[in-house]
Each structure stands twice: as C-alpha cells, then as structure tokens.
Design a protein around this motif. Structure first.
Motif, PDB file in Angstrom:
ATOM      1  N   SER A 181      32.353  40.947  36.757  1.00 43.27           N
ATOM      2  CA  SER A 181      33.253  39.784  36.658  1.00 43.27           C
ATOM      3  C   SER A 181      34.481  40.126  35.823  1.00 43.27           C
ATOM      4  O   SER A 181      35.604  39.736  36.161  1.00 43.27           O
ATOM      5  CB  SER A 181      32.541  38.609  36.002  1.00 43.27           C
ATOM      6  OG  SER A 181      31.328  38.375  36.612  1.00 43.27           O
ATOM      7  N   LYS A 193      35.909  42.995  35.424  1.00 41.14           N
ATOM      8  CA  LYS A 193      36.826  43.857  36.200  1.00 41.14           C
ATOM      9  C   LYS A 193      37.608  43.013  37.210  1.00 41.14           C
ATOM     10  O   LYS A 193      38.813  43.230  37.427  1.00 41.14           O
ATOM     11  CB  LYS A 193      36.029  44.938  36.932  1.00 41.14           C
ATOM     12  CG  LYS A 193      35.418  45.980  35.988  1.00 41.14           C
ATOM     13  CD  LYS A 193      36.114  47.311  36.147  1.00 41.14           C
ATOM     14  CE  LYS A 193      35.502  48.346  35.221  1.00 41.14           C
ATOM     15  NZ  LYS A 193      36.350  49.527  35.118  1.00 41.14           N
ATOM     16  N   GLN A 194      36.892  42.040  37.827  1.00 36.37           N
ATOM     17  CA  GLN A 194      37.557  41.179  38.811  1.00 36.37           C
ATOM     18  C   GLN A 194      38.644  40.333  38.141  1.00 36.37           C
ATOM     19  O   GLN A 194      39.757  40.176  38.656  1.00 36.37           O
ATOM     20  CB  GLN A 194      36.527  40.261  39.482  1.00 36.37           C
ATOM     21  CG  GLN A 194      35.702  40.989  40.540  1.00 36.37           C
ATOM     22  CD  GLN A 194      34.530  40.163  41.033  1.00 36.37           C
ATOM     23  OE1 GLN A 194      34.244  39.097  40.509  1.00 36.37           O
ATOM     24  NE2 GLN A 194      33.844  40.679  42.051  1.00 36.37           N
ATOM     25  N   ALA A 209      41.608  42.476  37.320  1.00 37.84           N
ATOM     26  CA  ALA A 209      42.373  42.829  38.513  1.00 37.84           C
ATOM     27  C   ALA A 209      43.276  41.667  38.931  1.00 37.84           C
ATOM     28  O   ALA A 209      44.466  41.851  39.242  1.00 37.84           O
ATOM     29  CB  ALA A 209      41.419  43.202  39.645  1.00 37.84           C
ATOM     30  N   LYS A 210      42.713  40.469  38.891  1.00 37.10           N
ATOM     31  CA  LYS A 210      43.471  39.277  39.284  1.00 37.10           C
ATOM     32  C   LYS A 210      44.656  39.063  38.335  1.00 37.10           C
ATOM     33  O   LYS A 210      45.781  38.763  38.754  1.00 37.10           O
ATOM     34  CB  LYS A 210      42.527  38.064  39.231  1.00 37.10           C
ATOM     35  CG  LYS A 210      43.078  36.794  39.796  1.00 37.10           C
ATOM     36  CD  LYS A 210      42.017  35.717  39.748  1.00 37.10           C
ATOM     37  CE  LYS A 210      42.681  34.352  39.823  1.00 37.10           C
ATOM     38  NZ  LYS A 210      41.800  33.287  39.410  1.00 37.10           N
TER      39      LYS A 210
END
Lengths: 223, 322
Positions: A119, A121-122, A125-126
C-alpha cells in the motif's frame, strides 16, 4: 469552517529583555477547500502563524481550531499525530533527505503509519504522479534540480492525503518556469478540494484565479 | 568519615539519590505552581506557559521515577555488598538491621516503588488524552509521593551515616531463626497452612484478575505478596539454600545462589504491582488492559513455578523433602 484563528498572540523569549512579539491579536478564518495566501515581507509573522496552525509551536495566547479540534492546546504527542495525519508541508528549502531517492523521501512520512509496504508503494506512486516526479523515482535527491526537488517535496507532502497543505515560501528557490509549474500543481490540489495556505512574498500568487483570500501581514498583524 | 560512606556502592547510591531528589524538588516546586494556577479552559499566556511547563515537569518526574525503580535493586545490591564491612553480617539482612533506620527505609522504598508505578500508569493515561484530565490528580499524587521521597532521602542519609563498622550485627540465621519457641510466621501459621494459603491466594489472584473483580484482585494481590514473602523466607528459600535452617530473604541475592533472589523478588514485586495496577486502572480510570493483566499473571505464575521448581527438583534429586 476548516480553520479558525482567534486572538492569537505569539511572543518569543517571553519575560526576558529580548522578548519579541511575533504575532499580535490575529483573527482569521479559512473555509474547507479554500486557498489562502499569506503575504508580507520577511519577519512579518507569516511563518510563525503557519507553524502555529500546523501545531509545530504553541501560541502565547489565543485559540486555533482546525476541523473542530483545538490545535493550540494539543499536548506534544497529539500535536505530532495531528501533523502526521492532517497536514502536508512544503518548505522553501525543501527539507528533503539528500542521500535518499525520491521514492524513499516520499515514503518517509508513512513510516510507522500502519500501512503495509505494498500500500505504501502504491500511495507513493500515486503521489509522485500527482507531483509529476514519477520519472525520477529511483534517483537520489542530491542529483535533482531545484524544481524537481520542489516536486519531490510536494509528492512527500501529499503522500498521506492530508486535508490541509501548508507551503512556506515554496517558490523562493525556484526560477519563474518552475514557479509556474508549482502553481499548476497547486491548482490541481485546489481542484481536488484540498485546503491550502501559502506564505509567500512572491507576487505571482496574489492574482491567481483559484486563490480566494489574500491576507497581508505586517509586523505581526493582519493589515 | 566511616568506611561505609567511602565504599564505592554507597557513594554512587547516595550521589544518585541526591541528584534525583534535587530534580524531584524542582519538579515539586513547579507542581505547586501548576496546581495553584492551572485552568485548562483559559487561553491566556499564563495557561499556555503552564501547559508547556507541565510537559517538562511531568517528563522530569517520569524519568526520575523510572530511575528510582532501578535504584531499588541497586540499594539491595549495595547493602548486600556492605556485609563484607560489618562484623557479624553474612548478607544484607544483618546490614539492614545494623541500625534502627534500615527496616523502615526498606519498607518505605517498597511502598514508594508501588506508588511511583501507579503514578507512571496514571501519567501514561493522562498523556493519551488531549485535555490533561488527570493533571491535577497526578500532581496531588506526586506531592504525596514527594513527601514520602523526602522521608526516604532523610532515612537514606541517617541509615548510611549511622552504620557502625565496629559494632557486630546479627546474621540472618539469628534474625529469621526460630527463637523463643515461635516459628517466626504471622497469624499463628505453620508451614503447611502457609503453603496452602500461598497456592490458594495465587489461585484467587488469577481468578479475580481474569474475572475483572478489581477490588478483590487488589486485596488478593496484596495478601499474596505478604504470604509469598513468608513462604519464600520460611519454606522455598530453604530449598534454594538446600539447608532447612537457613531462613533468609537476602542470601539468595548472592552469587552462590546465582543471584536468583533478584529474579524471585523481582517477579513477585512486579507481578503484584502490575496486578494491582491493572485493577486500579480498570476500576478508577475505566482503562481496562488485557495485556497488563496477562503480563502480571505471567510474572506471578513464573514466580510460583520457580518457587515450586526448587522443591520439586530437590525432591527428584534426593528423594526426600527438607
């Protein structure tokens, strides 16, 4: 009302001959989703006011309420939690960890946040995508230009999806082109409903269409 | 200056106590100011200054109290070491009895340890809240503890300055030995009744703690603490020493017995304290903590198992009880 500031005073070195009144009877309101510019010369009290709203410091007297919570009275432990959850900071000098990569800097606020690594990392990235710095994710911060560093700082400020974004002289170290890019990102944040307070003496900000309030400060007072 | 005051352990101990007492004295003065002027509903300069100061003061008290917890075993270690300097003393028991201040001092230290522990718990609950709800209560509580700490500090000085290295003291076998026909146990108990009470009270502590009967749990823990002390000195200790006439709470702190006394008394005191603490937090502050209860019961269970293991191992090795 997102932020309500009532009768705030801040005196440094109180009770000593060096006592200095940095803020004098400040009253202010900022609505949810509003973008407010705090303008004024260096030493006018902009940064002090920001630090009080962000619970980085406590006033000498007065009340600050953010989303119904009395920020000016928060004990230190709760103040840290409030900052970690609700506020994204963007500073003039970026305050990044130079030897870490962009992605590692962006992830930093999420350490000990309770999210799992996937989560995190996500989210990173966003956030890097929003700040247009995804292409430099693995690069060390010390290798970036000033504008890229500022976008990295923006990504870091946004990674935990704060409702309130506080910027202290965000374009002071940027050239005009990068300042305009920064303003573009700020506009997109405004469109996403974020409440934004920018302390700046850069005249670029005062005429922006999405800015709903410009508050001018002088000698610790709103004029 | 006598040899006692020149021994390394006593110098370190008294210096540490003095520094900590000075810090607490400063905290005490500040706490009086806090209590006089505190008004959380005010948004004045004075109240903000008090809030800032309260955080500093409470942090000082927090760290000093933590250090005081560590200083108790060091005090025990110090008096145990002093037995080398005092004629007749074989362990800390004789040193404690070297003058009239020793026993009250040790008892006071244990009481202060328990009260400091409760203060630390109260402080941690207060820090979890945003409006300092227990600030006044914990400040008053600190003032009470500070008064006890002042008595302790005076007793510390009186105790160490009044130990004579020329007067012989009694050794533990005389202090705890069976003299005058009595067995040294309270309430007319004999060893069998003492052991039955020991295990029954342990079961009662477990039951009352698990059943959330807070007041009963406090009473049972305190009783268990007292009975466990006698059970260790008059029964389990003899299996540690492997000598039926050796009755002493101190000798087991020495290296011949692998310092097991520190573990044993540590488990007992911490276990009893945490059981009481969990009950107080639940009944008075409405902050039940399952983990605190689990830890306290684990510590007490380890204490009971360790005591029982000495007897069991001795029996398995020798085929007889002492």
């Amino acid at each position: 009302m997102m932020i309500r500031v009532e009768g705030i005073n801040k005196i440094f070195n109180e009770g000593t001959p060096q006592a200095f009144e940095a803020l004098k009877s400040i009253d202010l309101e900022v609505a949810k989703g509003e973008t407010m510019i705090l303008s004024g010369v260096s030493g006018s009290g902009k940064s002090t006011l920001l630090s009080l709203i962000a619970a980085l410091d406590k006033p000498s007297s007065g009340k600050i309420v953010v989303e119904g919570e009395l920020i000016s009275k928060l004990p230190d432990l709760h103040a840290s939690a409030y900052r970690a959850k609700s506020i994204g900071f963007i500073f003039q000098h970026f305050n990044l960890l130079e030897s870490l990569s962009v992605e590692e800097n962006v992830i930093a606020p999420l350490i000990n946040s309770g999210f799992d690594i996937v989560s995190i990392k996500q989210m990173a990235a966003k956030s890097m995508q929003s700040a247009a710095i995804s292409h430099k994710a693995s690069q060390q911060v010390k290798e970036l230009s000033g504008g890229e560093k500022q976008r990295c700082a923006i990504a870091r400020a946004l990674v935990h999806e704060p409702e309130l974004i506080i910027c202290d002289e965000p374009t002071a170290n940027l050239d005009r082109e990068n300042s305009l890019k920064f303003i573009e990102i700020l506009q997109s944040l405004h469109q996403r409903g974020k409440t934004i307070i920018v302390a700046t003496h850069d005249p670029l900000f005062e005429t922006l269409p999405f800015v709903s309030k410009v508050v001018h400060m002088e000698d610790g007072s709103i004029v | 200056m006598n040899e006692i005051l020149l021994s390394n352990e006593v110098i370190v101990y008294l210096l540490s106590e003095t520094v900590l007492y000075l810090l607490l004295f400063i905290a005490f003065i500040s706490t009086l100011g806090l209590l006089r002027k505190w008004n959380f509903d005010a948004f004045t300069t004075e109240q903000f200054a008090l809030e800032n100061r309260s955080y500093l003061v409470m942090t000082i008290i927090f760290f000093v109290m933590l250090l005081k917890v560590v200083l108790l075993p060091y005090f025990v270690y110090t008096i145990d070491n002093l037995s080398n300097l005092i004629p007749g003393a074989m362990c800390g028991a004789g040193v404690v009895k070297a003058n009239e201040y020793g026993n009250p001092l040790l008892s006071l230290k244990i009481i202060i340890l328990f009260l400091s522990g409760l203060w630390l718990s109260m402080n941690s609950i207060d820090l979890k809240e945003k409006s300092y709800p227990y600030l006044k209560l914990k400040s008053w509580f600190f003032i009470l503890i500070f008064l006890l700490l002042s008595s302790e500090f005076i007793l510390d000085i009186l105790y160490f300055t009044h130990i004579e290295t020329t007067n012989p003291v009694s050794c533990c076998s005389v202090i705890f030995g069976q003299t005058g026909g009595g067995n040294g146990l309270p309430f007319g108990l004999d060893i069998l009744k003492l052991l039955i009470l020991f295990y029954l009270l342990f079961a009662l502590v477990v039951l009352t703690t698990l059943s959330d009967l807070a007041v009963m749990s406090i009473i049972a823990s305190l009783l268990f603490g007292v009975i466990a002390y006698y059970a260790v000195v008059y029964f389990f200790g003899t299996y540690i020493y492997e000598l039926p006439t050796h009755l002493c709470p101190f000798c087991m702190l020495q290296d011949h017995y692998y310092y097991v006394g520190y573990l044993l008394w540590g488990l007992l005191m911490l276990g009893v304290f945490l059981t009481i603490d969990a009950a107080v937090m639940q009944s008075f502050f409405k902050q039940p903590s399952k983990s605190l209860k689990r830890i306290s019961l684990l510590l007490l269970s380890l204490f009971v198992l360790l005591c029982s293991a000495y007897v069991t191992v001795y029996y398995l090795k020798n085929g007889v009880f002492l």
